[in-house]
Design an enzyme around this catalytic site. Sequence first.
Site, PDB file in Angstrom:
ATOM      1  N   LYS A 269       0.835  -1.199   0.000  1.00  0.00           N
ATOM      2  CA  LYS A 269       0.000   0.000   0.000  1.00  0.00           C
ATOM      3  C   LYS A 269       0.876   1.258   0.000  1.00  0.00           C
ATOM      4  O   LYS A 269       1.329   1.713   1.038  1.00  0.00           O
ATOM      5  CB  LYS A 269      -0.947   0.055   1.208  1.00  0.00           C
ATOM      6  CG  LYS A 269      -2.032   1.114   0.932  1.00  0.00           C
ATOM      7  CD  LYS A 269      -2.624   1.758   2.149  1.00  0.00           C
ATOM      8  CE  LYS A 269      -1.769   2.752   2.816  1.00  0.00           C
ATOM      9  NZ  LYS A 269      -1.446   3.967   2.032  1.00  0.00           N
TER      10      LYS A 269
ATOM     11  N   CYS B 190      13.626  10.151   7.694  1.00  0.00           N
ATOM     12  CA  CYS B 190      13.501   9.738   9.101  1.00  0.00           C
ATOM     13  C   CYS B 190      14.845   9.757   9.803  1.00  0.00           C
ATOM     14  O   CYS B 190      14.915   9.973  11.004  1.00  0.00           O
ATOM     15  CB  CYS B 190      12.885   8.346   9.171  1.00  0.00           C
ATOM     16  SG  CYS B 190      13.782   7.158   8.160  1.00  0.00           S
TER      17      CYS B 190
ATOM     18  N   GLU C 202       9.628  15.556  15.726  1.00  0.00           N
ATOM     19  CA  GLU C 202      10.105  15.466  14.347  1.00  0.00           C
ATOM     20  C   GLU C 202       9.421  16.545  13.503  1.00  0.00           C
ATOM     21  O   GLU C 202       8.196  16.644  13.499  1.00  0.00           O
ATOM     22  CB  GLU C 202       9.770  14.079  13.797  1.00  0.00           C
ATOM     23  CG  GLU C 202      10.350  13.821  12.430  1.00  0.00           C
ATOM     24  CD  GLU C 202      10.074  12.407  11.951  1.00  0.00           C
ATOM     25  OE1 GLU C 202       8.903  11.987  11.988  1.00  0.00           O
ATOM     26  OE2 GLU C 202      11.026  11.726  11.544  1.00  0.00           O
TER      27      GLU C 202
HETATM   28  P1  NAD Z   1       2.032   8.429   7.932  1.00  0.00           P
HETATM   29  O1  NAD Z   1       2.255   7.624   9.134  1.00  0.00           O
HETATM   30  O2  NAD Z   1       0.959   9.422   7.933  1.00  0.00           O
HETATM   31  O3  NAD Z   1       1.709   7.474   6.675  1.00  0.00           O
HETATM   32  C1  NAD Z   1       2.572   6.452   6.261  1.00  0.00           C
HETATM   33  C2  NAD Z   1       1.779   5.432   5.469  1.00  0.00           C
HETATM   34  O4  NAD Z   1       0.869   4.775   6.329  1.00  0.00           O
HETATM   35  C3  NAD Z   1       0.929   6.006   4.355  1.00  0.00           C
HETATM   36  O5  NAD Z   1       0.881   5.044   3.307  1.00  0.00           O
HETATM   37  C4  NAD Z   1      -0.451   6.148   4.999  1.00  0.00           C
HETATM   38  O6  NAD Z   1      -1.495   6.117   4.059  1.00  0.00           O
HETATM   39  C5  NAD Z   1      -0.467   4.933   5.905  1.00  0.00           C
HETATM   40  N1  NAD Z   1      -1.261   5.055   7.119  1.00  0.00           N
HETATM   41  C6  NAD Z   1      -1.382   6.151   7.933  1.00  0.00           C
HETATM   42  N2  NAD Z   1      -2.159   5.845   8.990  1.00  0.00           N
HETATM   43  C7  NAD Z   1      -2.503   4.537   8.864  1.00  0.00           C
HETATM   44  C8  NAD Z   1      -3.295   3.631   9.647  1.00  0.00           C
HETATM   45  N3  NAD Z   1      -3.865   4.027  10.798  1.00  0.00           N
HETATM   46  N4  NAD Z   1      -3.434   2.355   9.227  1.00  0.00           N
HETATM   47  C9  NAD Z   1      -2.830   1.940   8.094  1.00  0.00           C
HETATM   48  N5  NAD Z   1      -2.104   2.743   7.296  1.00  0.00           N
HETATM   49  C10 NAD Z   1      -1.922   4.033   7.676  1.00  0.00           C
HETATM   50  O7  NAD Z   1       3.461   9.059   7.611  1.00  0.00           O
HETATM   51  P2  NAD Z   1       3.860  10.018   6.436  1.00  0.00           P
HETATM   52  O8  NAD Z   1       3.549  11.409   6.854  1.00  0.00           O
HETATM   53  O9  NAD Z   1       3.345   9.525   5.142  1.00  0.00           O
HETATM   54  O10 NAD Z   1       5.454   9.775   6.434  1.00  0.00           O
HETATM   55  C11 NAD Z   1       6.342  10.479   7.198  1.00  0.00           C
HETATM   56  C12 NAD Z   1       6.738   9.708   8.446  1.00  0.00           C
HETATM   57  O11 NAD Z   1       7.404   8.487   8.104  1.00  0.00           O
HETATM   58  C13 NAD Z   1       7.750  10.450   9.285  1.00  0.00           C
HETATM   59  O12 NAD Z   1       7.372  10.399  10.646  1.00  0.00           O
HETATM   60  C14 NAD Z   1       9.041   9.703   9.085  1.00  0.00           C
HETATM   61  O13 NAD Z   1       9.968   9.795  10.114  1.00  0.00           O
HETATM   62  C15 NAD Z   1       8.572   8.317   8.892  1.00  0.00           C
HETATM   63  N6  NAD Z   1       9.578   7.527   8.175  1.00  0.00           N
HETATM   64  C16 NAD Z   1      10.245   6.541   8.836  1.00  0.00           C
HETATM   65  C17 NAD Z   1      11.243   5.827   8.197  1.00  0.00           C
HETATM   66  C18 NAD Z   1      12.016   4.747   8.907  1.00  0.00           C
HETATM   67  O14 NAD Z   1      12.571   3.885   8.250  1.00  0.00           O
HETATM   68  N7  NAD Z   1      12.072   4.743  10.216  1.00  0.00           N
HETATM   69  C19 NAD Z   1      11.540   6.091   6.871  1.00  0.00           C
HETATM   70  C20 NAD Z   1      10.847   7.113   6.224  1.00  0.00           C
HETATM   71  C21 NAD Z   1       9.841   7.811   6.889  1.00  0.00           C
END
Ligand code: NAD
Length: 483
Positions: A178, A286, A385
Amino acid sequence: MTMSFERRDVDGFFIGGAMRPASSTGRVDVVHPANEEIVGSVPKSTADDMAAATAAARQAFDEGPWPHTPPEERAEMLSAIADGLEKRIDELAWLSTAQNGMPITLARQSQGLELLRFYADAAKDVPWEERRQGLSGSGLVRRTPVGVAGLIVPWNAPSLLMNKLPAALMAGCTTVVKPSPETPLDTYVLAEVLQDVGLPPGVVNIVAGDAVVGQHLVDDPAIDKISFTGSTEAGRKIMSRLANRIGRVSLELGGKSASILLDDAPLEAALPITMAGSCLNNGQACIALSRVLAPRSRYDEVVETLAAIVGSLPVGDPFDESTFVGPVLNAKQRDRALSYIEIGRSEGARVVTGGGTVLDRDKGFWVQPTVLADVRNDMRVAQEEIFAAVIAVIPYDGGDEAAVAMANDSPYGLSGAVWSADPQRALDVARRIRTGTITVNGFTYDVGLPFGGFKQSGIGREWGLEGLEAYLEYQTINLPESS
Ligand code: NAD
Protein backbone atom coordinates in the site's frame (compact mmCIF):
# COMPACT_ATOMS: atom_id res chain seq x y z
CA MET A 1 9.92 21.50 -14.64
CA THR A 2 12.03 19.31 -16.89
CA MET A 3 9.42 17.09 -18.57
CA SER A 4 11.34 14.15 -19.96
CA PHE A 5 8.42 11.78 -19.44
CA GLU A 6 4.72 12.22 -20.04
CA ARG A 7 2.04 12.82 -17.46
CA ARG A 8 0.69 9.45 -16.18
CA ASP A 9 -2.98 8.76 -15.77
CA VAL A 10 -3.41 5.15 -14.83
CA ASP A 11 -6.43 2.92 -14.36
CA GLY A 12 -6.93 0.06 -12.00
CA PHE A 13 -4.82 -1.71 -9.43
CA PHE A 14 -2.32 -4.53 -9.73
CA ILE A 15 -4.13 -7.52 -8.22
CA GLY A 16 -3.65 -11.23 -8.86
CA GLY A 17 -0.96 -10.66 -11.48
CA ALA A 18 -2.88 -8.24 -13.72
CA MET A 19 -4.34 -4.76 -13.78
CA ARG A 20 -7.85 -4.96 -12.41
CA PRO A 21 -10.46 -2.17 -12.74
CA ALA A 22 -10.97 0.01 -9.69
CA SER A 23 -14.21 -0.38 -7.74
CA SER A 24 -14.99 3.35 -7.76
CA THR A 25 -14.85 6.10 -10.37
CA GLY A 26 -13.07 8.55 -8.05
CA ARG A 27 -9.61 9.81 -8.99
CA VAL A 28 -6.62 11.11 -7.04
CA ASP A 29 -4.32 13.66 -8.67
CA VAL A 30 -0.59 13.51 -8.11
CA VAL A 31 0.87 16.99 -7.77
CA HIS A 32 4.47 18.10 -8.40
CA PRO A 33 5.48 19.97 -5.24
CA ALA A 34 7.76 22.46 -6.97
CA ASN A 35 5.08 24.03 -9.19
CA GLU A 36 1.75 22.36 -8.30
CA GLU A 37 1.33 20.94 -11.83
CA ILE A 38 -0.55 17.66 -12.01
CA VAL A 39 1.90 14.94 -13.09
CA GLY A 40 -0.59 12.11 -13.12
CA SER A 41 -3.60 10.52 -11.50
CA VAL A 42 -4.71 7.16 -10.15
CA PRO A 43 -8.06 5.68 -9.16
CA LYS A 44 -9.23 6.34 -5.63
CA SER A 45 -9.12 3.01 -3.85
CA THR A 46 -11.81 1.63 -1.57
CA ALA A 47 -12.16 -1.16 0.98
CA ASP A 48 -13.33 -3.42 -1.89
CA ASP A 49 -10.09 -2.92 -3.85
CA MET A 50 -8.06 -3.69 -0.75
CA ALA A 51 -10.17 -6.78 -0.01
CA ALA A 52 -9.57 -8.06 -3.55
CA ALA A 53 -5.81 -7.56 -3.07
CA THR A 54 -5.67 -9.32 0.30
CA ALA A 55 -7.75 -12.23 -1.07
CA ALA A 56 -5.40 -12.59 -4.06
CA ALA A 57 -2.35 -12.57 -1.79
CA ARG A 58 -3.94 -15.10 0.57
CA GLN A 59 -4.82 -17.42 -2.29
CA ALA A 60 -1.31 -17.11 -3.75
CA PHE A 61 0.15 -18.05 -0.39
CA ASP A 62 -2.21 -20.93 0.41
CA GLU A 63 -2.48 -22.42 -3.08
CA GLY A 64 0.26 -20.89 -5.24
CA PRO A 65 3.83 -22.02 -5.87
CA TRP A 66 5.76 -19.12 -4.34
CA PRO A 67 6.16 -20.19 -0.69
CA HIS A 68 7.43 -23.59 -1.87
CA THR A 69 9.62 -22.34 -4.71
CA PRO A 70 13.27 -23.21 -3.94
CA PRO A 71 15.14 -20.19 -2.52
CA GLU A 72 17.60 -20.27 -5.47
CA GLU A 73 14.70 -19.74 -7.87
CA ARG A 74 13.24 -16.98 -5.72
CA ALA A 75 16.70 -15.36 -5.73
CA GLU A 76 16.80 -15.54 -9.54
CA MET A 77 13.44 -13.81 -9.68
CA LEU A 78 14.71 -11.01 -7.41
CA SER A 79 17.70 -10.48 -9.70
CA ALA A 80 15.41 -10.38 -12.73
CA ILE A 81 13.22 -7.76 -11.04
CA ALA A 82 16.33 -5.67 -10.27
CA ASP A 83 17.45 -5.92 -13.91
CA GLY A 84 13.97 -4.99 -15.13
CA LEU A 85 13.80 -1.94 -12.88
CA GLU A 86 17.32 -0.88 -13.78
CA LYS A 87 16.34 -0.67 -17.46
CA ARG A 88 13.72 1.88 -16.42
CA ILE A 89 15.80 3.76 -13.87
CA ASP A 90 15.53 7.16 -15.58
CA GLU A 91 11.76 6.88 -15.68
CA LEU A 92 11.61 5.75 -12.05
CA ALA A 93 13.86 8.63 -10.94
CA TRP A 94 11.75 11.09 -12.91
CA LEU A 95 8.57 9.79 -11.32
CA SER A 96 10.07 10.05 -7.83
CA THR A 97 11.10 13.65 -8.31
CA ALA A 98 7.83 14.53 -10.04
CA GLN A 99 5.79 13.09 -7.18
CA ASN A 100 7.59 14.21 -4.04
CA GLY A 101 10.23 16.75 -5.10
CA MET A 102 13.22 14.58 -4.19
CA PRO A 103 16.33 16.08 -5.87
CA ILE A 104 16.86 14.15 -9.10
CA THR A 105 20.45 13.17 -8.26
CA LEU A 106 19.18 11.52 -5.07
CA ALA A 107 16.17 9.98 -6.85
CA ARG A 108 18.49 8.03 -9.17
CA GLN A 109 20.21 6.46 -6.17
CA SER A 110 17.07 5.85 -4.14
CA GLN A 111 15.25 3.14 -6.06
CA GLY A 112 16.50 0.38 -3.76
CA LEU A 113 17.71 -2.02 -6.49
CA GLU A 114 20.70 -2.93 -4.32
CA LEU A 115 18.30 -4.50 -1.82
CA LEU A 116 16.89 -6.87 -4.45
CA ARG A 117 20.45 -7.88 -5.32
CA PHE A 118 21.55 -8.10 -1.69
CA TYR A 119 18.78 -10.55 -0.73
CA ALA A 120 19.18 -12.55 -3.96
CA ASP A 121 22.82 -13.03 -3.04
CA ALA A 122 22.35 -13.49 0.72
CA ALA A 123 19.81 -16.29 0.22
CA LYS A 124 22.51 -18.83 -0.54
CA ASP A 125 24.01 -18.42 2.96
CA VAL A 126 20.71 -18.89 4.79
CA PRO A 127 20.21 -22.34 6.38
CA TRP A 128 16.62 -22.59 5.17
CA GLU A 129 16.26 -26.05 6.69
CA GLU A 130 18.85 -27.53 9.04
CA ARG A 131 18.97 -30.63 11.16
CA ARG A 132 19.94 -29.66 14.70
CA GLN A 133 20.68 -31.52 17.85
CA GLY A 134 18.53 -30.51 20.81
CA LEU A 135 18.91 -31.62 24.44
CA SER A 136 17.22 -34.98 24.05
CA GLY A 137 16.93 -35.59 20.33
CA SER A 138 17.23 -33.97 16.96
CA GLY A 139 14.91 -31.93 14.83
CA LEU A 140 14.62 -30.05 11.58
CA VAL A 141 14.67 -26.30 12.09
CA ARG A 142 12.99 -24.65 9.13
CA ARG A 143 12.83 -21.02 8.18
CA THR A 144 9.38 -20.67 6.66
CA PRO A 145 7.64 -17.54 5.33
CA VAL A 146 5.56 -15.65 7.89
CA GLY A 147 2.64 -15.72 5.44
CA VAL A 148 0.88 -12.84 3.72
CA ALA A 149 2.68 -9.57 4.43
CA GLY A 150 1.04 -6.15 4.18
CA LEU A 151 3.65 -3.53 3.30
CA ILE A 152 2.61 0.05 4.11
CA VAL A 153 4.97 2.81 3.03
CA PRO A 154 5.10 6.62 3.19
CA TRP A 155 5.72 9.08 0.39
CA ASN A 156 9.20 10.33 1.10
CA ALA A 157 11.35 7.76 -0.77
CA PRO A 158 10.74 4.88 -3.21
CA SER A 159 13.52 2.86 -1.53
CA LEU A 160 11.30 2.52 1.56
CA LEU A 161 9.23 -0.11 -0.26
CA MET A 162 12.43 -1.84 -1.32
CA ASN A 163 13.45 -1.99 2.34
CA LYS A 164 10.57 -4.47 2.67
CA LEU A 165 9.58 -6.15 -0.60
CA PRO A 166 12.83 -7.96 -1.51
CA ALA A 167 13.18 -9.50 1.96
CA ALA A 168 9.50 -10.50 2.01
CA LEU A 169 9.77 -12.12 -1.43
CA MET A 170 13.04 -13.86 -0.60
CA ALA A 171 11.41 -15.31 2.52
CA GLY A 172 8.58 -16.77 0.38
CA CYS A 173 5.83 -14.42 1.53
CA THR A 174 3.10 -13.11 -0.69
CA THR A 175 2.38 -9.42 -0.29
CA VAL A 176 -0.06 -6.54 -0.49
CA VAL A 177 1.70 -3.23 -1.02
CA LYS A 178 0.00 0.00 0.00
CA PRO A 179 1.85 3.06 -1.26
CA SER A 180 0.85 6.54 -0.13
CA PRO A 181 -1.74 8.36 -2.24
CA GLU A 182 0.84 11.11 -2.87
CA THR A 183 3.36 8.76 -4.55
CA PRO A 184 1.59 5.86 -6.29
CA LEU A 185 2.90 6.24 -9.85
CA ASP A 186 6.27 4.50 -9.64
CA THR A 187 4.63 1.34 -8.31
CA TYR A 188 2.81 0.96 -11.65
CA VAL A 189 6.24 0.63 -13.28
CA LEU A 190 7.08 -2.01 -10.68
CA ALA A 191 3.86 -3.85 -11.55
CA GLU A 192 4.83 -3.89 -15.24
CA VAL A 193 8.27 -5.26 -14.42
CA LEU A 194 6.75 -7.98 -12.20
CA GLN A 195 4.52 -9.02 -15.10
CA ASP A 196 7.47 -8.98 -17.53
CA VAL A 197 9.61 -11.26 -15.36
CA GLY A 198 6.75 -13.69 -14.74
CA LEU A 199 6.32 -13.46 -10.98
CA PRO A 200 3.43 -15.83 -10.15
CA PRO A 201 0.02 -14.09 -9.89
CA GLY A 202 -0.91 -12.75 -6.46
CA VAL A 203 2.62 -12.75 -5.02
CA VAL A 204 2.68 -8.94 -5.18
CA ASN A 205 -0.54 -6.93 -5.21
CA ILE A 206 -0.49 -3.14 -5.17
CA VAL A 207 -3.28 -0.83 -4.04
CA ALA A 208 -2.29 2.78 -3.33
CA GLY A 209 -4.59 4.53 -0.93
CA ASP A 210 -5.08 6.66 2.12
CA ALA A 211 -4.91 5.79 5.81
CA VAL A 212 -8.48 4.43 5.80
CA VAL A 213 -7.62 1.94 3.07
CA GLY A 214 -4.42 1.17 4.98
CA GLN A 215 -6.50 0.39 8.02
CA HIS A 216 -8.55 -2.12 6.02
CA LEU A 217 -5.29 -3.84 5.15
CA VAL A 218 -4.20 -3.90 8.80
CA ASP A 219 -7.56 -5.23 9.99
CA ASP A 220 -7.88 -7.97 7.37
CA PRO A 221 -7.45 -11.41 8.96
CA ALA A 222 -5.97 -12.64 5.66
CA ILE A 223 -2.84 -10.66 6.58
CA ASP A 224 -0.32 -12.39 8.85
CA LYS A 225 2.20 -9.58 9.14
CA ILE A 226 2.27 -5.83 8.71
CA SER A 227 5.52 -4.07 7.96
CA PHE A 228 4.93 -0.36 8.29
CA THR A 229 7.09 2.69 7.65
CA GLY A 230 5.67 6.04 8.61
CA SER A 231 4.90 8.24 11.55
CA THR A 232 5.14 7.06 15.14
CA GLU A 233 1.52 8.11 15.64
CA ALA A 234 0.24 5.79 12.88
CA GLY A 235 2.60 3.01 14.00
CA ARG A 236 1.10 3.11 17.47
CA LYS A 237 -2.44 2.76 16.05
CA ILE A 238 -1.45 -0.11 13.77
CA MET A 239 0.27 -2.01 16.54
CA SER A 240 -2.72 -1.74 18.84
CA ARG A 241 -5.13 -2.97 16.14
CA LEU A 242 -2.94 -5.97 15.36
CA ALA A 243 -2.85 -6.97 19.03
CA ASN A 244 -6.36 -8.45 18.71
CA ARG A 245 -5.22 -11.26 16.46
CA ILE A 246 -1.55 -11.34 17.59
CA GLY A 247 -0.65 -10.05 14.12
CA ARG A 248 3.08 -9.84 13.48
CA VAL A 249 4.39 -6.32 13.09
CA SER A 250 7.55 -4.44 12.17
CA LEU A 251 7.61 -0.67 12.52
CA GLU A 252 10.04 1.87 11.04
CA LEU A 253 8.96 5.19 12.49
CA GLY A 254 10.15 8.72 13.12
CA GLY A 255 13.42 10.12 14.42
CA LYS A 256 15.12 13.13 15.95
CA SER A 257 18.70 12.10 15.51
CA ALA A 258 21.72 13.92 16.86
CA SER A 259 25.02 14.89 15.30
CA ILE A 260 27.21 14.91 18.39
CA LEU A 261 30.25 17.16 18.21
CA LEU A 262 32.77 16.29 20.92
CA ASP A 263 35.04 19.12 22.03
CA ASP A 264 37.83 18.06 19.61
CA ALA A 265 35.47 17.46 16.65
CA PRO A 266 36.95 18.26 13.20
CA LEU A 267 34.34 20.88 12.26
CA GLU A 268 35.57 21.30 8.66
CA ALA A 269 34.40 17.73 7.95
CA ALA A 270 31.67 17.44 10.57
CA LEU A 271 29.56 20.45 9.64
CA PRO A 272 29.20 19.93 5.86
CA ILE A 273 28.33 16.27 6.44
CA THR A 274 25.95 17.15 9.26
CA MET A 275 24.26 19.62 6.92
CA ALA A 276 23.96 16.93 4.24
CA GLY A 277 22.46 14.58 6.81
CA SER A 278 20.01 17.21 8.01
CA CYS A 279 18.88 18.46 4.62
CA LEU A 280 18.82 15.03 2.96
CA ASN A 281 15.74 14.69 0.74
CA ASN A 282 14.69 18.27 1.56
CA GLY A 283 14.83 17.36 5.25
CA GLN A 284 12.13 14.72 4.74
CA ALA A 285 14.13 11.75 5.96
CA CYS A 286 13.50 9.74 9.10
CA ILE A 287 17.27 9.49 9.63
CA ALA A 288 17.81 13.27 9.34
CA LEU A 289 20.41 14.72 11.72
CA SER A 290 17.97 17.32 12.96
CA ARG A 291 19.72 18.00 16.29
CA VAL A 292 23.31 19.23 16.44
CA LEU A 293 24.84 18.95 19.91
CA ALA A 294 27.80 21.32 20.32
CA PRO A 295 30.10 21.89 23.31
CA ARG A 296 29.48 25.34 24.83
CA SER A 297 33.16 26.23 24.24
CA ARG A 298 32.70 25.91 20.46
CA TYR A 299 29.03 26.80 20.20
CA ASP A 300 29.36 30.19 18.46
CA GLU A 301 31.79 28.79 15.90
CA VAL A 302 29.47 25.86 15.18
CA VAL A 303 26.38 28.06 14.77
CA GLU A 304 28.14 30.57 12.55
CA THR A 305 29.77 27.96 10.29
CA LEU A 306 26.67 25.80 9.98
CA ALA A 307 24.51 28.84 9.21
CA ALA A 308 26.94 29.89 6.47
CA ILE A 309 26.85 26.41 4.91
CA VAL A 310 23.06 26.03 5.16
CA GLY A 311 22.39 29.60 4.06
CA SER A 312 24.29 29.13 0.81
CA LEU A 313 22.66 25.85 -0.27
CA PRO A 314 21.20 25.74 -3.77
CA VAL A 315 17.42 25.61 -3.22
CA GLY A 316 15.10 25.18 -6.19
CA ASP A 317 13.92 22.99 -9.05
CA PRO A 318 14.46 19.39 -7.92
CA PHE A 319 15.00 18.37 -11.57
CA ASP A 320 18.05 20.65 -11.72
CA GLU A 321 21.15 18.52 -11.06
CA SER A 322 22.72 21.31 -9.01
CA THR A 323 19.80 21.59 -6.56
CA PHE A 324 20.51 20.38 -3.07
CA VAL A 325 17.20 21.29 -1.42
CA GLY A 326 13.90 21.09 -3.28
CA PRO A 327 10.34 21.68 -2.09
CA VAL A 328 8.54 19.85 0.69
CA LEU A 329 5.70 17.52 -0.27
CA ASN A 330 2.66 19.74 0.06
CA ALA A 331 1.09 22.72 1.81
CA LYS A 332 0.45 20.66 4.93
CA GLN A 333 4.14 19.74 5.32
CA ARG A 334 5.19 23.35 4.62
CA ASP A 335 2.76 24.79 7.15
CA ARG A 336 3.79 22.22 9.71
CA ALA A 337 7.49 23.14 9.31
CA LEU A 338 6.80 26.87 9.41
CA SER A 339 4.67 26.48 12.52
CA TYR A 340 7.48 24.55 14.23
CA ILE A 341 9.86 27.41 13.41
CA GLU A 342 7.38 29.78 15.10
CA ILE A 343 7.10 27.42 18.07
CA GLY A 344 10.91 27.47 18.31
CA ARG A 345 10.93 31.28 18.25
CA SER A 346 8.29 31.44 20.96
CA GLU A 347 10.32 29.01 23.09
CA GLY A 348 13.38 31.28 22.80
CA ALA A 349 15.22 29.85 19.80
CA ARG A 350 16.99 32.23 17.41
CA VAL A 351 16.60 31.83 13.64
CA VAL A 352 20.14 32.23 12.29
CA THR A 353 19.37 31.45 8.66
CA GLY A 354 16.18 30.58 6.79
CA GLY A 355 12.97 30.59 8.76
CA GLY A 356 10.46 31.28 6.00
CA THR A 357 9.36 30.17 2.56
CA VAL A 358 11.40 30.77 -0.59
CA LEU A 359 10.19 34.24 -1.48
CA ASP A 360 10.71 34.40 -5.23
CA ARG A 361 8.42 31.44 -5.88
CA ASP A 362 4.67 31.86 -5.96
CA LYS A 363 4.01 28.21 -6.78
CA GLY A 364 5.03 25.09 -4.95
CA PHE A 365 5.68 24.26 -1.33
CA TRP A 366 8.88 25.71 0.04
CA VAL A 367 10.66 25.96 3.35
CA GLN A 368 14.02 27.71 3.48
CA PRO A 369 16.74 25.49 4.96
CA THR A 370 16.81 26.78 8.52
CA VAL A 371 19.24 26.81 11.43
CA LEU A 372 17.83 27.44 14.90
CA ALA A 373 20.33 28.46 17.60
CA ASP A 374 19.95 28.80 21.38
CA VAL A 375 17.80 25.69 21.39
CA ARG A 376 17.46 23.71 24.62
CA ASN A 377 16.97 19.97 24.37
CA ASP A 378 13.65 20.16 26.20
CA MET A 379 12.11 22.51 23.60
CA ARG A 380 9.54 21.04 21.20
CA VAL A 381 11.81 21.79 18.22
CA ALA A 382 14.42 19.50 19.82
CA GLN A 383 12.04 16.73 20.84
CA GLU A 384 9.54 16.49 17.95
CA GLU A 385 10.11 15.47 14.35
CA ILE A 386 9.65 18.43 11.98
CA PHE A 387 10.31 16.66 8.65
CA ALA A 388 11.87 19.60 6.79
CA ALA A 389 15.40 21.04 6.60
CA VAL A 390 15.22 22.67 10.04
CA ILE A 391 18.29 22.10 12.23
CA ALA A 392 18.29 22.71 15.99
CA VAL A 393 21.76 23.53 17.37
CA ILE A 394 21.92 22.80 21.09
CA PRO A 395 24.82 23.66 23.43
CA TYR A 396 25.92 21.25 26.12
CA ASP A 397 28.04 21.90 29.21
CA GLY A 398 30.37 19.24 30.57
CA GLY A 399 32.20 16.35 28.99
CA ASP A 400 31.23 13.44 26.79
CA GLU A 401 28.77 12.13 29.41
CA ALA A 402 26.75 15.33 29.07
CA ALA A 403 26.61 14.89 25.29
CA VAL A 404 25.56 11.25 25.65
CA ALA A 405 22.82 12.11 28.15
CA MET A 406 21.47 14.85 25.89
CA ALA A 407 21.55 12.69 22.76
CA ASN A 408 19.65 9.95 24.60
CA ASP A 409 17.12 12.38 26.05
CA SER A 410 14.68 11.81 23.18
CA PRO A 411 11.62 9.62 22.66
CA TYR A 412 13.25 8.49 19.40
CA GLY A 413 16.33 6.35 18.72
CA LEU A 414 16.93 5.93 15.01
CA SER A 415 20.18 7.37 13.71
CA GLY A 416 23.05 9.70 14.53
CA ALA A 417 26.67 10.70 14.11
CA VAL A 418 29.48 11.35 16.56
CA TRP A 419 32.58 13.39 15.78
CA SER A 420 36.00 13.52 17.40
CA ALA A 421 39.63 13.89 16.33
CA ASP A 422 40.09 10.61 18.21
CA PRO A 423 37.99 7.87 16.51
CA GLN A 424 38.30 5.62 19.57
CA ARG A 425 36.80 8.29 21.78
CA ALA A 426 33.97 8.76 19.28
CA LEU A 427 33.40 4.99 19.19
CA ASP A 428 33.18 4.90 23.00
CA VAL A 429 30.48 7.55 22.83
CA ALA A 430 28.67 5.77 19.95
CA ARG A 431 28.40 2.61 22.06
CA ARG A 432 26.44 4.55 24.67
CA ILE A 433 23.94 6.11 22.27
CA ARG A 434 20.52 4.43 22.24
CA THR A 435 19.88 4.47 18.49
CA GLY A 436 19.63 1.68 15.93
CA THR A 437 22.41 3.13 13.79
CA ILE A 438 25.11 5.72 14.35
CA THR A 439 28.22 6.66 12.37
CA VAL A 440 31.65 7.52 13.73
CA ASN A 441 33.05 10.61 11.99
CA GLY A 442 30.64 10.47 9.08
CA PHE A 443 27.06 9.75 8.09
CA THR A 444 26.80 6.53 6.12
CA TYR A 445 24.29 3.74 5.55
CA ASP A 446 24.84 0.23 4.25
CA VAL A 447 21.94 -2.04 3.25
CA GLY A 448 24.05 -5.09 4.09
CA LEU A 449 23.90 -4.14 7.78
CA PRO A 450 20.77 -3.99 9.96
CA PHE A 451 18.77 -0.76 10.22
CA GLY A 452 15.95 0.16 12.56
CA GLY A 453 14.89 2.04 15.62
CA PHE A 454 15.20 1.95 19.39
CA LYS A 455 12.39 3.36 21.53
CA GLN A 456 9.60 5.09 19.57
CA SER A 457 11.55 4.90 16.31
CA GLY A 458 10.28 1.39 15.75
CA ILE A 459 10.40 -2.33 16.28
CA GLY A 460 12.43 -4.81 14.24
CA ARG A 461 15.13 -4.40 11.64
CA GLU A 462 15.32 -3.96 7.88
CA TRP A 463 18.42 -4.59 5.70
CA GLY A 464 21.07 -7.20 6.32
CA LEU A 465 20.18 -10.77 7.17
CA GLU A 466 18.20 -9.39 10.12
CA GLY A 467 15.84 -7.82 7.58
CA LEU A 468 14.97 -11.27 6.27
CA GLU A 469 14.10 -12.46 9.78
CA ALA A 470 11.18 -10.02 9.77
CA TYR A 471 9.44 -12.22 7.18
CA LEU A 472 10.30 -15.64 8.62
CA GLU A 473 8.58 -17.94 11.05
CA TYR A 474 10.64 -20.79 12.53
CA GLN A 475 9.20 -24.28 12.41
CA THR A 476 10.75 -27.17 14.37
CA ILE A 477 9.98 -30.71 13.23
CA ASN A 478 11.05 -33.11 15.96
CA LEU A 479 12.32 -36.31 14.44
CA PRO A 480 12.15 -39.87 15.72
CA GLU A 481 15.51 -41.20 16.90
CA SER A 482 15.79 -43.69 14.06
CA SER A 483 15.41 -41.15 11.22
P1 NAD B 1 2.03 8.43 7.93
O1 NAD B 1 2.26 7.62 9.13
O2 NAD B 1 0.96 9.42 7.93
O3 NAD B 1 1.71 7.47 6.68
C1 NAD B 1 2.57 6.45 6.26
C2 NAD B 1 1.78 5.43 5.47
O4 NAD B 1 0.87 4.78 6.33
C3 NAD B 1 0.93 6.01 4.35
O5 NAD B 1 0.88 5.04 3.31
C4 NAD B 1 -0.45 6.15 5.00
O6 NAD B 1 -1.50 6.12 4.06
C5 NAD B 1 -0.47 4.93 5.91
N1 NAD B 1 -1.26 5.05 7.12
C6 NAD B 1 -1.38 6.15 7.93
N2 NAD B 1 -2.16 5.85 8.99
C7 NAD B 1 -2.50 4.54 8.86
C8 NAD B 1 -3.29 3.63 9.65
N3 NAD B 1 -3.86 4.03 10.80
N4 NAD B 1 -3.43 2.36 9.23
C9 NAD B 1 -2.83 1.94 8.09
N5 NAD B 1 -2.10 2.74 7.30
C10 NAD B 1 -1.92 4.03 7.68
O7 NAD B 1 3.46 9.06 7.61
P2 NAD B 1 3.86 10.02 6.44
O8 NAD B 1 3.55 11.41 6.85
O9 NAD B 1 3.34 9.52 5.14
O10 NAD B 1 5.45 9.77 6.43
C11 NAD B 1 6.34 10.48 7.20
C12 NAD B 1 6.74 9.71 8.45
O11 NAD B 1 7.40 8.49 8.10
C13 NAD B 1 7.75 10.45 9.28
O12 NAD B 1 7.37 10.40 10.65
C14 NAD B 1 9.04 9.70 9.09
O13 NAD B 1 9.97 9.79 10.11
C15 NAD B 1 8.57 8.32 8.89
N6 NAD B 1 9.58 7.53 8.18
C16 NAD B 1 10.24 6.54 8.84
C17 NAD B 1 11.24 5.83 8.20
C18 NAD B 1 12.02 4.75 8.91
O14 NAD B 1 12.57 3.89 8.25
N7 NAD B 1 12.07 4.74 10.22
C19 NAD B 1 11.54 6.09 6.87
C20 NAD B 1 10.85 7.11 6.22
C21 NAD B 1 9.84 7.81 6.89
